[in-house]
Design a protein around this motif. Structure first.
Motif, PDB file in Angstrom:
ATOM      1  N   PRO A 126      11.541   2.030 -20.165  1.00 54.04           N
ATOM      2  CA  PRO A 126      11.994   1.363 -18.933  1.00 54.04           C
ATOM      3  C   PRO A 126      11.358  -0.001 -18.689  1.00 54.04           C
ATOM      4  N   GLU A 127      10.139  -0.205 -19.196  1.00 50.33           N
ATOM      5  CA  GLU A 127       9.472  -1.494 -18.971  1.00 50.33           C
ATOM      6  C   GLU A 127      10.183  -2.627 -19.712  1.00 50.33           C
ATOM      7  N   ILE A 128      10.700  -2.357 -20.901  1.00 43.49           N
ATOM      8  CA  ILE A 128      11.443  -3.380 -21.649  1.00 43.49           C
ATOM      9  C   ILE A 128      12.776  -3.648 -20.953  1.00 43.49           C
ATOM     10  N   ALA A 129      13.458  -2.580 -20.563  1.00 49.08           N
ATOM     11  CA  ALA A 129      14.739  -2.745 -19.869  1.00 49.08           C
ATOM     12  C   ALA A 129      14.557  -3.540 -18.570  1.00 49.08           C
ATOM     13  N   ALA A 130      13.513  -3.244 -17.822  1.00 45.49           N
ATOM     14  CA  ALA A 130      13.259  -3.952 -16.564  1.00 45.49           C
ATOM     15  C   ALA A 130      12.932  -5.422 -16.821  1.00 45.49           C
ATOM     16  N   LYS A 131      12.148  -5.686 -17.845  1.00 48.22           N
ATOM     17  CA  LYS A 131      11.755  -7.063 -18.156  1.00 48.22           C
ATOM     18  C   LYS A 131      12.965  -7.952 -18.423  1.00 48.22           C
ATOM     19  N   TYR A 132      13.997  -7.386 -19.038  1.00 51.31           N
ATOM     20  CA  TYR A 132      15.180  -8.163 -19.389  1.00 51.31           C
ATOM     21  C   TYR A 132      16.355  -7.918 -18.444  1.00 51.31           C
ATOM     22  N   GLY A 133      16.100  -7.266 -17.315  1.00 53.39           N
ATOM     23  CA  GLY A 133      17.120  -7.101 -16.282  1.00 53.39           C
ATOM     24  C   GLY A 133      18.301  -6.246 -16.688  1.00 53.39           C
ATOM     25  N   ILE A 134      18.045  -5.239 -17.505  1.00 51.98           N
ATOM     26  CA  ILE A 134      19.118  -4.361 -17.960  1.00 51.98           C
ATOM     27  C   ILE A 134      19.431  -3.369 -16.846  1.00 51.98           C
ATOM     28  N   LEU A 135      20.649  -3.462 -16.292  1.00 49.39           N
ATOM     29  CA  LEU A 135      21.044  -2.593 -15.186  1.00 49.39           C
ATOM     30  C   LEU A 135      22.148  -1.626 -15.568  1.00 49.39           C
ATOM     31  N   GLY A 136      22.969  -1.983 -16.531  1.00 51.62           N
ATOM     32  CA  GLY A 136      24.068  -1.125 -16.964  1.00 51.62           C
ATOM     33  C   GLY A 136      24.029  -0.941 -18.464  1.00 51.62           C
ATOM     34  N   LEU A 137      24.645   0.144 -18.909  1.00 51.96           N
ATOM     35  CA  LEU A 137      24.656   0.454 -20.340  1.00 51.96           C
ATOM     36  C   LEU A 137      26.081   0.633 -20.833  1.00 51.96           C
ATOM     37  N   PRO A 138      26.341   0.313 -22.084  1.00 54.80           N
ATOM     38  CA  PRO A 138      25.422  -0.366 -22.987  1.00 54.80           C
ATOM     39  C   PRO A 138      25.314  -1.855 -22.647  1.00 54.80           C
TER      40      PRO A 138
ATOM     41  N   ASP B  46      20.568  -3.295 -28.910  1.00 51.83           N
ATOM     42  CA  ASP B  46      21.433  -2.389 -28.158  1.00 51.83           C
ATOM     43  C   ASP B  46      20.566  -1.551 -27.229  1.00 51.83           C
ATOM     44  N   PHE B  47      20.706  -1.756 -25.913  1.00 53.92           N
ATOM     45  CA  PHE B  47      20.056  -0.904 -24.920  1.00 53.92           C
ATOM     46  C   PHE B  47      21.016   0.239 -24.635  1.00 53.92           C
ATOM     47  N   TRP B  48      20.569   1.480 -24.901  1.00 52.52           N
ATOM     48  CA  TRP B  48      21.446   2.646 -24.819  1.00 52.52           C
ATOM     49  C   TRP B  48      20.710   3.829 -24.202  1.00 52.52           C
ATOM     50  N   ALA B  49      21.474   4.897 -23.914  1.00 51.50           N
ATOM     51  CA  ALA B  49      20.890   6.154 -23.424  1.00 51.50           C
ATOM     52  C   ALA B  49      21.746   7.318 -23.902  1.00 51.50           C
ATOM     53  N   GLU B  50      21.121   8.472 -24.027  1.00 49.62           N
ATOM     54  CA  GLU B  50      21.822   9.688 -24.478  1.00 49.62           C
ATOM     55  C   GLU B  50      23.008  10.030 -23.578  1.00 49.62           C
ATOM     56  N   TRP B  51      22.875   9.827 -22.283  1.00 47.50           N
ATOM     57  CA  TRP B  51      23.885  10.226 -21.308  1.00 47.50           C
ATOM     58  C   TRP B  51      25.040   9.237 -21.193  1.00 47.50           C
TER      59      TRP B  51
ATOM     60  N   VAL C 248      21.820 -11.377 -39.222  1.00 51.63           N
ATOM     61  CA  VAL C 248      21.333 -10.845 -37.943  1.00 51.63           C
ATOM     62  C   VAL C 248      20.770  -9.442 -38.162  1.00 51.63           C
ATOM     63  N   THR C 249      19.680  -9.147 -37.476  1.00 52.34           N
ATOM     64  CA  THR C 249      19.115  -7.802 -37.480  1.00 52.34           C
ATOM     65  C   THR C 249      19.708  -7.053 -36.290  1.00 52.34           C
ATOM     66  N   VAL C 250      20.158  -5.834 -36.521  1.00 58.72           N
ATOM     67  CA  VAL C 250      20.690  -5.010 -35.442  1.00 58.72           C
ATOM     68  C   VAL C 250      19.674  -3.912 -35.151  1.00 58.72           C
ATOM     69  N   ALA C 251      19.342  -3.758 -33.872  1.00 55.03           N
ATOM     70  CA  ALA C 251      18.331  -2.790 -33.462  1.00 55.03           C
ATOM     71  C   ALA C 251      18.783  -2.090 -32.194  1.00 55.03           C
ATOM     72  N   SER C 252      18.183  -0.944 -31.922  1.00 55.98           N
ATOM     73  CA  SER C 252      18.508  -0.226 -30.690  1.00 55.98           C
ATOM     74  C   SER C 252      17.223   0.229 -30.008  1.00 55.98           C
ATOM     75  N   ILE C 253      17.311   0.307 -28.682  1.00 57.20           N
ATOM     76  CA  ILE C 253      16.173   0.777 -27.898  1.00 57.20           C
ATOM     77  C   ILE C 253      16.694   1.710 -26.808  1.00 57.20           C
ATOM     78  N   ASN C 254      16.052   2.865 -26.692  1.00 60.07           N
ATOM     79  CA  ASN C 254      16.442   3.861 -25.698  1.00 60.07           C
ATOM     80  C   ASN C 254      15.994   3.384 -24.308  1.00 60.07           C
ATOM     81  N   PHE C 255      16.965   3.202 -23.450  1.00 54.96           N
ATOM     82  CA  PHE C 255      16.751   2.711 -22.090  1.00 54.96           C
ATOM     83  C   PHE C 255      15.812   3.633 -21.301  1.00 54.96           C
ATOM     84  N   ASP C 256      16.027   4.923 -21.396  1.00 53.87           N
ATOM     85  CA  ASP C 256      15.240   5.885 -20.615  1.00 53.87           C
ATOM     86  C   ASP C 256      13.796   6.002 -21.107  1.00 53.87           C
ATOM     87  N   GLU C 257      13.588   5.829 -22.399  1.00 55.92           N
ATOM     88  CA  GLU C 257      12.245   5.974 -22.972  1.00 55.92           C
ATOM     89  C   GLU C 257      11.427   4.683 -22.917  1.00 55.92           C
TER      90      GLU C 257
END
Length: 104
Positions: A61-73, A23-28, A50-59
């Motif tokens: 950004p390199e992971i989000a960019a690598k996987y082309g994450i443009l919108g949340l969630p 889950d790519f997420w952000a506080e806002w 299945v393992t469920v995990a979350s990663i903060n998009f704002d903290e």
């Protein structure tokens, strides 16, 4: 649910022996807060498959960019280090499970 960072992403996700729903997420992000309890339920009910995990998009950004994450969630399902399913936006549990079921 596992909390991911740039430091543990490879080990926890890419090298995992079972599928990992990230889950790519952000506080806002209000939709992120809506989907979080659903993901907790999936983690409890399907944790053996299945393992469920979350990663903060704002903290992380390199992971989000690598996987082309443009919108949340955005939910990426990884299997053997590759993205096999991407789900954008908040969905009810039954629709999330319908998307995930072929892969877990």
């Amino acid at each position: 649910m596992i909390t991911l960072t740039a430091e543990n992403f490879e080990e926890q996700v890419l090298r995992s022996g079972k599928p990992v729903l990230v889950d790519f997420w952000a506080e806002w992000c209000p939709s992120c807060r809506m989907v979080a309890p659903v993901l907790e339920e999936i983690a409890e009910e399907y944790g053996d498959r299945v393992t469920v995990a979350s990663i903060n998009f704002d903290e992380n950004p390199e992971i989000a960019a690598k996987y082309g994450i443009l919108g949340l969630p955005t939910l990426n399902l990884y299997r053997d280090g590759e993205v096999v399913q991407q789900i954008r936006g908040a969905k009810p549990k039954r629709l999330l499970l319908a998307d995930l079921e072929p892969h877990i």
